[in-house]
Motif scaffolding. Sequence first.
Motif, mmCIF file in Angstrom:
data_model
loop_
_atom_site.group_PDB
_atom_site.id
_atom_site.type_symbol
_atom_site.label_atom_id
_atom_site.label_comp_id
_atom_site.label_asym_id
_atom_site.label_seq_id
_atom_site.Cartn_x
_atom_site.Cartn_y
_atom_site.Cartn_z
ATOM 1 N N HIS A 52 0.853 -1.181 0.000
ATOM 2 C CA HIS A 52 0.000 0.000 0.000
ATOM 3 C C HIS A 52 0.892 1.236 0.000
ATOM 4 O O HIS A 52 2.087 1.151 0.306
ATOM 5 C CB HIS A 52 -0.941 0.021 1.218
ATOM 6 N N THR A 53 0.331 2.354 -0.373
ATOM 7 C CA THR A 53 1.088 3.605 -0.359
ATOM 8 C C THR A 53 1.205 4.092 1.082
ATOM 9 O O THR A 53 0.194 4.287 1.753
ATOM 10 C CB THR A 53 0.377 4.670 -1.208
ATOM 11 N N PRO A 54 2.430 4.306 1.577
ATOM 12 C CA PRO A 54 2.584 4.810 2.945
ATOM 13 C C PRO A 54 2.131 6.251 3.057
ATOM 14 O O PRO A 54 2.172 7.006 2.082
ATOM 15 C CB PRO A 54 4.088 4.668 3.215
ATOM 16 N N VAL A 55 1.707 6.635 4.260
ATOM 17 C CA VAL A 55 1.198 7.989 4.462
ATOM 18 C C VAL A 55 1.612 8.509 5.827
ATOM 19 O O VAL A 55 1.619 7.772 6.817
ATOM 20 C CB VAL A 55 -0.351 8.024 4.317
ATOM 21 N N TRP A 56 1.997 9.773 5.862
ATOM 22 C CA TRP A 56 2.185 10.506 7.111
ATOM 23 C C TRP A 56 1.857 11.962 6.793
ATOM 24 O O TRP A 56 1.652 12.317 5.638
ATOM 25 C CB TRP A 56 3.594 10.332 7.698
ATOM 26 N N LEU A 323 8.485 10.351 -4.920
ATOM 27 C CA LEU A 323 7.816 11.630 -4.684
ATOM 28 C C LEU A 323 6.956 11.542 -3.432
ATOM 29 O O LEU A 323 6.450 10.473 -3.082
ATOM 30 C CB LEU A 323 6.952 12.013 -5.885
ATOM 31 N N GLN A 324 6.824 12.670 -2.736
ATOM 32 C CA GLN A 324 6.022 12.735 -1.513
ATOM 33 C C GLN A 324 5.104 13.959 -1.565
ATOM 34 O O GLN A 324 5.529 15.050 -1.913
ATOM 35 C CB GLN A 324 6.937 12.831 -0.288
ATOM 36 N N GLY A 325 3.866 13.771 -1.205
ATOM 37 C CA GLY A 325 2.914 14.888 -1.167
ATOM 38 C C GLY A 325 1.555 14.405 -1.648
ATOM 39 O O GLY A 325 1.310 13.206 -1.685
ATOM 40 N N MET A 346 -5.476 11.757 -6.414
ATOM 41 C CA MET A 346 -4.046 11.990 -6.165
ATOM 42 C C MET A 346 -3.247 10.713 -6.408
ATOM 43 O O MET A 346 -2.200 10.726 -7.062
ATOM 44 C CB MET A 346 -3.848 12.504 -4.741
ATOM 45 N N LEU A 347 -3.745 9.589 -5.899
ATOM 46 C CA LEU A 347 -3.050 8.312 -6.068
ATOM 47 C C LEU A 347 -3.012 7.902 -7.532
ATOM 48 O O LEU A 347 -2.010 7.360 -8.009
ATOM 49 C CB LEU A 347 -3.742 7.231 -5.239
ATOM 50 N N GLU A 348 -4.079 8.155 -8.258
ATOM 51 C CA GLU A 348 -4.094 7.831 -9.690
ATOM 52 C C GLU A 348 -3.102 8.704 -10.449
ATOM 53 O O GLU A 348 -2.500 8.266 -11.438
ATOM 54 C CB GLU A 348 -5.506 8.009 -10.242
ATOM 55 N N GLY A 349 -2.906 9.931 -9.978
ATOM 56 C CA GLY A 349 -1.955 10.837 -10.624
ATOM 57 C C GLY A 349 -0.510 10.459 -10.389
ATOM 58 O O GLY A 349 0.309 10.492 -11.316
ATOM 59 N N PHE A 350 -0.198 10.101 -9.157
ATOM 60 C CA PHE A 350 1.189 9.758 -8.824
ATOM 61 C C PHE A 350 1.517 8.297 -9.108
ATOM 62 O O PHE A 350 2.674 7.955 -9.338
ATOM 63 C CB PHE A 350 1.457 10.025 -7.334
ATOM 64 N N ILE A 356 5.008 8.434 -1.591
ATOM 65 C CA ILE A 356 4.607 8.543 -0.184
ATOM 66 C C ILE A 356 3.536 9.613 -0.126
ATOM 67 O O ILE A 356 3.770 10.759 -0.533
ATOM 68 C CB ILE A 356 5.800 8.922 0.709
ATOM 69 N N ALA A 357 2.359 9.249 0.352
ATOM 70 C CA ALA A 357 1.269 10.224 0.442
ATOM 71 C C ALA A 357 1.484 11.145 1.633
ATOM 72 O O ALA A 357 1.919 10.710 2.707
ATOM 73 C CB ALA A 357 -0.072 9.509 0.553
#
Length: 390
Positions: A52-56, A323-325, A346-350, A356-357
């Motif tokens: 999964h995409t990590p997020v903080w 990339l992060q953001g 956002m996830l579809e774009g990156f 990293i979200a």
Amino acid sequence: MGAGPAAPCREATKRPESGAGGWRAERLVPKGFPKLKNDTFLRAARGEETEHTPVWCMRQAGRYLPEFRETRAAQDFFATCRSPKLCCELTLQPLRRFPLDAAIIFSDILVVPQALGMEVVMVPGKGPTFTEPLKEVEDLLKLRQKVDVTAELGYVFQAITLTRHSLEGRVPLIGFSGAPWTLMSYMIEGGGSTTMAKAKSWLYCHPEASHRLLRLLADVIIDYLVGQVAAGAQALQLFESHAGHLGPEQFQDFALPYIRDIAQAVKSKLKEEALPLVPMIIFAKDAHYALHDLARAGYEVVGLDWTIRPQEARAQTGKDVTLQGNLDPCALYAPKEKIGELVKKMLEGFGTQRYIANLGHGLYPDMNPEHVGAFVEAVHSHSRHINKHS
């Protein structure tokens, strides 16, 4: 919401150490850390595949949490920064609420100017304020020309070690520093500014003195970041928060060389001292014109603000960095369902890999914690769904 409570900030193996301002505390030994259970953030930072995409969130330990306000109520801001136990507690608070994939140590970028001998106070309603900002070139002589970071900033190192133990391996711990230009601008402006006119005038009128100050700051930052890794930080972020006040030419002259040098020198010193080579993140707010260069500045991760499209950022940075953001922080004022839609877009774009979200800047004090939780959970659920069907 999320997993159970993180461990309290407890005591462990100790040895006494003293520091600046009469600070004296018991320092945890930075070894014997619990095994890391969730390394998703670190794998994404290094470009490895993740389920999964990590997020903080930047400023995830902050005033939007009622427990943060309660903990901080009777304490001066910078006194809180100098308390390893309070920093540990504030760092852990968001992890008790949300299934975040990383913790970032609670501190402030202005502890570095303090280490150089400048006095900074937090003024209610105004923010950080320097009692004697730099006005003339001669004022540089008032700064410490050689800083013992362990003596001056040892309280941050102790907070990192204490927090790393208290996390019990739940998620990685991020350390950080402000970048030289951003710190220089605060030191000359004396606080926040909409124009940075005083600091920028130094770049035009006193370029040599500006470089002396930037070099001094870079040297302290290098030792500070290495010390954070020695204390237990598992990743590092450099905040060039005021990059947007510079044009491309000034950024090339007064910001980028020091950003590059910090990455190179930190990695070199980590190798020399047989310390872990941790991933490094550069976040230069509003520096769209510099993304190509930042992606080649020696950092594994490039952080993005919310004013650039994912596809444009990826085109400028290439495929060799993570990339992060970069969700607009104000999106968290939207209804939860809308937050989910924005996260999906956002996830579809990156894409869900090498990504990293995060928000495009820090959380604001009046944000609803439930909406922060909706953001975090939407990243996890949508990224898993996209990975499953890709």
